[in-house]
Write an enzyme that holds these catalytic residues in place. Structure first.
Site, PDB file in Angstrom:
ATOM      1  N   ASP A  20       0.811  -1.157  -0.122  1.00  0.00           N
ATOM      2  CA  ASP A  20       0.075   0.021   0.121  1.00  0.00           C
ATOM      3  C   ASP A  20       1.010   1.006   0.026  1.00  0.00           C
ATOM      4  O   ASP A  20       2.325   1.073   0.695  1.00  0.00           O
ATOM      5  CB  ASP A  20      -1.186  -0.052   1.075  1.00  0.00           C
ATOM      6  CG  ASP A  20      -2.016   1.028   1.060  1.00  0.00           C
ATOM      7  OD1 ASP A  20      -2.423   1.476   0.107  1.00  0.00           O
ATOM      8  OD2 ASP A  20      -2.564   1.375   2.066  1.00  0.00           O
ATOM      9  N   ARG A  24       0.258   7.603  -2.549  1.00  0.00           N
ATOM     10  CA  ARG A  24       0.616   8.640  -1.645  1.00  0.00           C
ATOM     11  C   ARG A  24       2.366   8.983  -2.016  1.00  0.00           C
ATOM     12  O   ARG A  24       2.699  10.290  -2.052  1.00  0.00           O
ATOM     13  CB  ARG A  24       0.603   8.256  -0.032  1.00  0.00           C
ATOM     14  CG  ARG A  24      -0.882   8.782   0.407  1.00  0.00           C
ATOM     15  CD  ARG A  24      -1.039   7.669   1.644  1.00  0.00           C
ATOM     16  NE  ARG A  24      -1.445   6.555   1.290  1.00  0.00           N
ATOM     17  CZ  ARG A  24      -1.665   5.546   2.078  1.00  0.00           C
ATOM     18  NH1 ARG A  24      -1.405   6.002   3.372  1.00  0.00           N
ATOM     19  NH2 ARG A  24      -2.119   4.456   1.800  1.00  0.00           N
ATOM     20  N   HIS A  37       2.919   3.498  -8.955  1.00  0.00           N
ATOM     21  CA  HIS A  37       2.795   2.013  -9.176  1.00  0.00           C
ATOM     22  C   HIS A  37       4.156   1.436  -9.881  1.00  0.00           C
ATOM     23  O   HIS A  37       4.541   0.309  -9.807  1.00  0.00           O
ATOM     24  CB  HIS A  37       1.620   1.614 -10.287  1.00  0.00           C
ATOM     25  CG  HIS A  37       0.384   2.216  -9.393  1.00  0.00           C
ATOM     26  ND1 HIS A  37       0.217   1.625  -8.224  1.00  0.00           N
ATOM     27  CD2 HIS A  37      -0.948   2.529  -9.870  1.00  0.00           C
ATOM     28  CE1 HIS A  37      -1.147   2.082  -7.531  1.00  0.00           C
ATOM     29  NE2 HIS A  37      -1.898   2.656  -8.698  1.00  0.00           N
ATOM     30  N   ARG A  71     -11.371   1.910  -9.528  1.00  0.00           N
ATOM     31  CA  ARG A  71     -10.527   3.052  -9.670  1.00  0.00           C
ATOM     32  C   ARG A  71     -10.606   3.514 -11.195  1.00  0.00           C
ATOM     33  O   ARG A  71     -11.232   3.063 -12.077  1.00  0.00           O
ATOM     34  CB  ARG A  71      -8.983   2.765  -9.571  1.00  0.00           C
ATOM     35  CG  ARG A  71      -9.023   2.226  -8.271  1.00  0.00           C
ATOM     36  CD  ARG A  71      -7.401   2.165  -7.814  1.00  0.00           C
ATOM     37  NE  ARG A  71      -7.188   1.895  -6.483  1.00  0.00           N
ATOM     38  CZ  ARG A  71      -5.911   2.029  -5.749  1.00  0.00           C
ATOM     39  NH1 ARG A  71      -5.016   2.412  -6.436  1.00  0.00           N
ATOM     40  NH2 ARG A  71      -6.078   1.760  -4.376  1.00  0.00           N
ATOM     41  N   LEU A 131      11.040 -20.458  -4.390  1.00  0.00           N
ATOM     42  CA  LEU A 131      10.075 -19.337  -4.059  1.00  0.00           C
ATOM     43  C   LEU A 131       8.774 -19.561  -4.781  1.00  0.00           C
ATOM     44  O   LEU A 131       8.604 -19.472  -5.822  1.00  0.00           O
ATOM     45  CB  LEU A 131      10.767 -18.051  -3.688  1.00  0.00           C
ATOM     46  CG  LEU A 131       9.470 -17.004  -3.489  1.00  0.00           C
ATOM     47  CD1 LEU A 131       9.182 -16.929  -1.863  1.00  0.00           C
ATOM     48  CD2 LEU A 131       9.933 -15.767  -4.069  1.00  0.00           C
ATOM     49  N   ARG A 188       1.779  -5.061   5.997  1.00  0.00           N
ATOM     50  CA  ARG A 188       1.090  -4.179   5.533  1.00  0.00           C
ATOM     51  C   ARG A 188       1.906  -2.741   5.442  1.00  0.00           C
ATOM     52  O   ARG A 188       2.427  -2.322   6.647  1.00  0.00           O
ATOM     53  CB  ARG A 188      -0.096  -3.859   5.904  1.00  0.00           C
ATOM     54  CG  ARG A 188      -0.838  -2.629   5.516  1.00  0.00           C
ATOM     55  CD  ARG A 188      -2.425  -2.584   5.445  1.00  0.00           C
ATOM     56  NE  ARG A 188      -3.049  -1.701   4.660  1.00  0.00           N
ATOM     57  CZ  ARG A 188      -4.229  -1.959   4.133  1.00  0.00           C
ATOM     58  NH1 ARG A 188      -4.939  -2.772   4.352  1.00  0.00           N
ATOM     59  NH2 ARG A 188      -4.613  -0.776   3.441  1.00  0.00           N
ATOM     60  N   ARG A 194      -5.493  -2.029   8.470  1.00  0.00           N
ATOM     61  CA  ARG A 194      -6.699  -2.860   8.046  1.00  0.00           C
ATOM     62  C   ARG A 194      -6.328  -3.887   7.443  1.00  0.00           C
ATOM     63  O   ARG A 194      -5.206  -4.220   6.866  1.00  0.00           O
ATOM     64  CB  ARG A 194      -7.383  -1.848   6.950  1.00  0.00           C
ATOM     65  CG  ARG A 194      -8.342  -0.567   7.383  1.00  0.00           C
ATOM     66  CD  ARG A 194      -8.832   0.036   6.258  1.00  0.00           C
ATOM     67  NE  ARG A 194      -8.178   0.608   5.285  1.00  0.00           N
ATOM     68  CZ  ARG A 194      -7.700   1.826   5.302  1.00  0.00           C
ATOM     69  NH1 ARG A 194      -8.071   2.641   6.462  1.00  0.00           N
ATOM     70  NH2 ARG A 194      -6.869   2.342   4.190  1.00  0.00           N
ATOM     71  N   GLU A 207       0.987 -13.564  12.364  1.00  0.00           N
ATOM     72  CA  GLU A 207       1.532 -12.370  12.963  1.00  0.00           C
ATOM     73  C   GLU A 207       1.332 -11.166  11.714  1.00  0.00           C
ATOM     74  O   GLU A 207       1.619 -11.355  10.792  1.00  0.00           O
ATOM     75  CB  GLU A 207       2.930 -12.775  13.066  1.00  0.00           C
ATOM     76  CG  GLU A 207       3.281 -13.659  14.204  1.00  0.00           C
ATOM     77  CD  GLU A 207       2.602 -13.489  15.406  1.00  0.00           C
ATOM     78  OE1 GLU A 207       2.546 -12.250  15.974  1.00  0.00           O
ATOM     79  OE2 GLU A 207       2.171 -14.187  16.297  1.00  0.00           O
TER      80      GLU A 207
HETATM   81  C1  FPP Z   1      -1.699   0.015  -3.418  1.00  0.00           C
HETATM   82  O1  FPP Z   1      -1.263   1.415  -3.598  1.00  0.00           O
HETATM   83  C2  FPP Z   1      -1.130  -0.553  -4.622  1.00  0.00           C
HETATM   84  C3  FPP Z   1      -1.984  -1.171  -5.683  1.00  0.00           C
HETATM   85  C4  FPP Z   1      -3.507  -0.845  -5.505  1.00  0.00           C
HETATM   86  C5  FPP Z   1      -1.231  -1.853  -6.756  1.00  0.00           C
HETATM   87  C6  FPP Z   1      -0.015  -2.710  -6.339  1.00  0.00           C
HETATM   88  C7  FPP Z   1       0.826  -2.698  -7.591  1.00  0.00           C
HETATM   89  C8  FPP Z   1       2.060  -2.555  -7.796  1.00  0.00           C
HETATM   90  C9  FPP Z   1       3.013  -2.633  -6.597  1.00  0.00           C
HETATM   91  C10 FPP Z   1       2.823  -2.420  -8.987  1.00  0.00           C
HETATM   92  C11 FPP Z   1       3.042  -3.635  -9.773  1.00  0.00           C
HETATM   93  C12 FPP Z   1       3.180  -4.997  -9.277  1.00  0.00           C
HETATM   94  C13 FPP Z   1       2.696  -5.840  -9.668  1.00  0.00           C
HETATM   95  C14 FPP Z   1       3.120  -7.340  -9.105  1.00  0.00           C
HETATM   96  C15 FPP Z   1       1.944  -5.950 -10.871  1.00  0.00           C
HETATM   97  P1  FPP Z   1      -2.399   2.573  -3.630  1.00  0.00           P
HETATM   98  O2  FPP Z   1      -2.370   2.997  -5.276  1.00  0.00           O
HETATM   99  O3  FPP Z   1      -3.629   2.182  -2.948  1.00  0.00           O
HETATM  100  O4  FPP Z   1      -1.671   3.681  -2.585  1.00  0.00           O
HETATM  101  P2  FPP Z   1      -2.654   4.801  -1.802  1.00  0.00           P
HETATM  102  O5  FPP Z   1      -3.251   4.468  -0.876  1.00  0.00           O
HETATM  103  O6  FPP Z   1      -1.393   5.699  -1.413  1.00  0.00           O
HETATM  104  O7  FPP Z   1      -3.463   5.586  -2.811  1.00  0.00           O
END
Ligand code: FPP
Length: 240
Positions: A20, A24, A37, A71, A131, A188, A194, A207
């Site tokens: 997450d 931000r 991302h 989104r 893995l 997280r 959450r 954990e």
């Molecule tokens: C949450 O951040 C992240 C996601 C919804 C996407 C996760 C994707 C990646 C880590 C990149 C690609 C990796 C793979 C394996 C495809 P958010 O956008 O909810 O962040 P925010 O809460 O700060 O807005």
């Protein structure tokens, strides 16, 4: 880098991560959300390598939730494009490092091009044993449990299953994760307290390690810290 956890008893066999904070991070750097991302993709690579180095056997990453389809279209398309890139470019290298790719979620929801790339990567890495990298894609825990209950009800209806014989294992065996041990450690990032509809059944005894670090800033050191935190915990599974 922090010292790897050498005591294999204290190394989690399965680590699951709610990645997450990409949005931000992008905001902090005055960049568009998609750049967050993209930066997060680099963290995925680092964490996969760290997991191998520490001897973690299963790593599950929450890459896209069922809720994420809501989104903006542009962001969803960007994420799907990124996923294709990861599958095409990084997987070859990960495959050489012994990574077996797996996926959980409503995979039929994914665009065809992504699904094909995913199936091909899963097939190509099937024999790897170092893995298991499990990507949660269009994943939602409540949907997963609901689908499992539906399948079990069907078996009862057709007479294949006696309702009296239904136990926890029956449920476990009907989840997307059948055959995969439950996560020992749930990480997280970005500080939110959450679980966001992620592996609700499977994390019953996990954990939990929450770090304020945003996912694009999460790397080998932070992974080692989470493992060290885990190693300090005393797991009792409800006993004394
Ligand atoms: C949450 O951040 C992240 C996601 C919804 C996407 C996760 C994707 C990646 C880590 C990149 C690609 C990796 C793979 C394996 C495809 P958010 O956008 O909810 O962040 P925010 O809460 O700060 O807005």
């Amino acid at each position: 880098m922090a010292k790897p956890v050498s005591d294999s008893e204290k190394t989690p066999q399965h680590v699951a991560i709610i990645m997450d904070g990409n949005g931000r991070w992008a905001k902090q750097h005055k960049l568009p959300r998609l750049s967050g991302h993209e930066a997060g993709r680099k963290s995925v690579k680092k964490v996969v390598q760290a997991a191998i180095a520490h001897g973690v056997r299963y790593l599950t990453l929450y890459a896209f939730s069922v809720e994420n389809w809501q989104r903006p279209r542009e962001e969803v398309q960007g994420l799907m494009g990124l996923l294709r890139l990861v599958l095409r470019e990084e997987l070859a290298e990960m495959g050489r490092e012994g990574v077996r790719l797996r996926a959980i979620g409503r995979l039929h929801d994914l665009p065809e091009a992504v699904r094909e790339e995913l199936e091909s990567a899963i097939e190509k890495t099937r024999a790897n044993t170092k893995l298991d990298l499990i990507l949660a894609l269009s994943y939602g825990s409540r949907v997963e449990i609901t689908e499992a209950v539906k399948a079990i009800a069907q078996h009862v209806k057709t007479g294949q299953l006696d309702p009296e014989s239904i136990d926890e294992k029956t449920l476990t065996d009907h989840l997307y994760t059948r055959g995969i041990p439950d996560p020992d450690l749930l990480i997280r990032t970005s500080g939110e307290m959450r679980v966001s509809n992620f592996m609700l059944w499977q994390i019953s005894y996990a954990e939990i390690h929450v770090t304020p670090v945003l996912w694009p800033d999460f790397g080998k050191e932070q992974f080692a810290e989470a493992l060290a935190d885990y190693a300090r915990r005393e797991r009792r599974f409800g006993g004394v």
